[in-house]
Design an enzyme around this catalytic site. Sequence first.
Site, short mmCIF file in Angstrom:
data_model
loop_
_atom_site.label_atom_id
_atom_site.label_comp_id
_atom_site.label_asym_id
_atom_site.label_seq_id
_atom_site.Cartn_x
_atom_site.Cartn_y
_atom_site.Cartn_z
N LYS A 170 -45.53 25.37 -57.83
CA LYS A 170 -44.42 24.85 -58.49
C LYS A 170 -44.63 23.21 -58.13
CE LYS A 170 -40.29 24.55 -60.23
NZ LYS A 170 -39.98 24.68 -61.50
N ASP A 230 -41.13 42.03 -56.87
CA ASP A 230 -40.15 43.11 -57.02
C ASP A 230 -39.81 43.15 -58.59
OD1 ASP A 230 -39.30 43.29 -54.41
OD2 ASP A 230 -37.19 43.26 -54.92
N ASP A 241 -41.69 29.51 -62.34
CA ASP A 241 -40.58 29.87 -63.19
C ASP A 241 -41.23 30.43 -64.48
OD1 ASP A 241 -41.64 27.31 -63.58
OD2 ASP A 241 -39.64 26.35 -64.03
N ASP A 286 -43.44 37.36 -53.22
CA ASP A 286 -42.25 38.44 -52.83
C ASP A 286 -41.28 38.54 -53.83
OD1 ASP A 286 -40.55 39.88 -51.08
OD2 ASP A 286 -39.21 38.24 -51.27
N TYR A 338 -42.29 31.31 -45.13
CA TYR A 338 -41.99 32.40 -44.30
C TYR A 338 -42.31 31.86 -42.84
CZ TYR A 338 -40.95 35.97 -47.55
OH TYR A 338 -40.18 36.64 -48.60
C1 IPM Z 1 -41.29 42.63 -48.86
C2 IPM Z 1 -39.96 42.49 -48.18
C3 IPM Z 1 -39.88 41.32 -47.04
C4 IPM Z 1 -40.78 40.22 -47.13
C5 IPM Z 1 -38.68 41.07 -46.05
C6 IPM Z 1 -37.95 42.46 -45.76
C7 IPM Z 1 -38.85 40.17 -44.94
O1 IPM Z 1 -39.20 41.83 -49.16
O2 IPM Z 1 -42.25 43.16 -48.03
O3 IPM Z 1 -41.54 42.49 -49.79
O4 IPM Z 1 -40.20 39.20 -47.90
O5 IPM Z 1 -41.99 39.96 -47.31
MN MN Z 2 -39.86 41.79 -51.21
#
Ligand code: IPM
Ligand code: MN
Length: 370
Positions: A186, A247, A219, A243, A136
């Site tokens: 990785k 999710d 992975d 990140d 990032y």
């Molecule tokens: C999160 C989001 C952010 C990230 C995006 C919106 C830049 O997905 O906070 O997980 O990737 O950090």
């Molecule tokens: Mn995210």
Amino acid sequence: MTRIAVIPGDGVGPEVVAESQKVLRAIDAADPAVTFEFDHFDWGTERYLRIGEMMPADALDILRGYDAILFGAVGSPVVKDHVTLRQLLLKIRFGFDYYVNLRPVKLLPGVPCPLKGARPEDVDMVFVREGTEGEYAGIGDRIYPGSDREVALQTAVFSRFGTERVIRWAFELAKREGRSVTSVSKGNALNYSAVLWDEVFDEVAAQYPTVSKESLLVDAAAMFMVMEPQRFGVVVASNLFADILTDLGAALMGGMGLAPSANLNPERVFPSMFEPIHGSAPDIAGQGRANPTGSIWSVALMLEHLGMGGWAKAVHAAIAATLADGKAFTPDLGGTVSTAEIGDAIAAALAAGDCAAGVSTATAAKEGGR
Ligand code: IPM
Ligand code: MN
Ligand code: NAD
């Protein structure tokens, strides 16, 4: 008095943040030793469309004076995400040196989990996501735009300093809580950055002989999160890997609306920032359908960070109690209850004192709001 800067942002951000404030107000009302003062900042895409900037140039100077920041979400279908997110969320994360992004992944009793047969004790891990560099870093370029020769470069930055401090933080957490540490990287393909990461991980791990450790390729880590979630305790990973995996973690907890996060500046030079991990969810915004639990759970992390570990535990207990019997489910969990009703229920549980019984506000309890 605890001063909180509130940045509701876009989409469902304002809807979930309103419920978090409800919870903080309930604590304020119940505890004579606690006073919260809120200042709201209308930073986000509407402001960008109005005056061409997501937040003012001196935004970080403004935020610096607060004890904590409560953040909703940012992002809108009408402006490119790399513009809105780089100019607001990522600017704060990098500017305030949030090198720890703490993301608990915990299944609560009664919440439906997509994993067949998974019990709450099987899904109980905490991600320590690096937040100030990695993929990032925002370094790169595009040349020959629009032509057949167009090239995009996006440089990941992995410093020894940045890698070591986040891995060390993860080990300290694991040592405090008696958990293992899993490093996710990785090194087989990313032969510079991930190899440095792995070397630093081994060096730091050697200094924590009592903490059990494991290194996984990202992975395989994704696969194990589904097949064997109980394998994980503390998980440390780079900005992008964590990140993505969180999710997946949110899904294991029951959905995006449940997952919390804390952007921590451990040295406390800057105020830390607390936000759900979900985005602005434009598909459900403005309908009262958003689940505010992730935001409210982030409030528990905030309270823990602010030294109110008793209240952190109480908020966590109130969330768990509210979701336990399946009656207070928003549509994402298969119910019909509204965003505000969840906030009301959690605030009421706190006000009734059911969840706060026996906890002291003065001391930060182990695990606090997690
Ligand atoms: C999160 C989001 C952010 C990230 C995006 C919106 C830049 O997905 O906070 O997980 O990737 O950090
Ligand atoms: Mn995210
Ligand atoms: P998202 O997290 O907003 O939504 C993904 C899915 O999860 C959607 O179906 C949404 O309805 C659901 N969801 C999210 N939050 C929910 C909640 N509280 N309750 C119930 N369901 C919920 O991710 P996306 O769709 O990929 O991104 C939408 C926008 O948000 C984009 O502009 C993206 O860049 C931005 N974004 C911002 C942040 C942030 O501000 N921290 C984080 C992620 C994405």
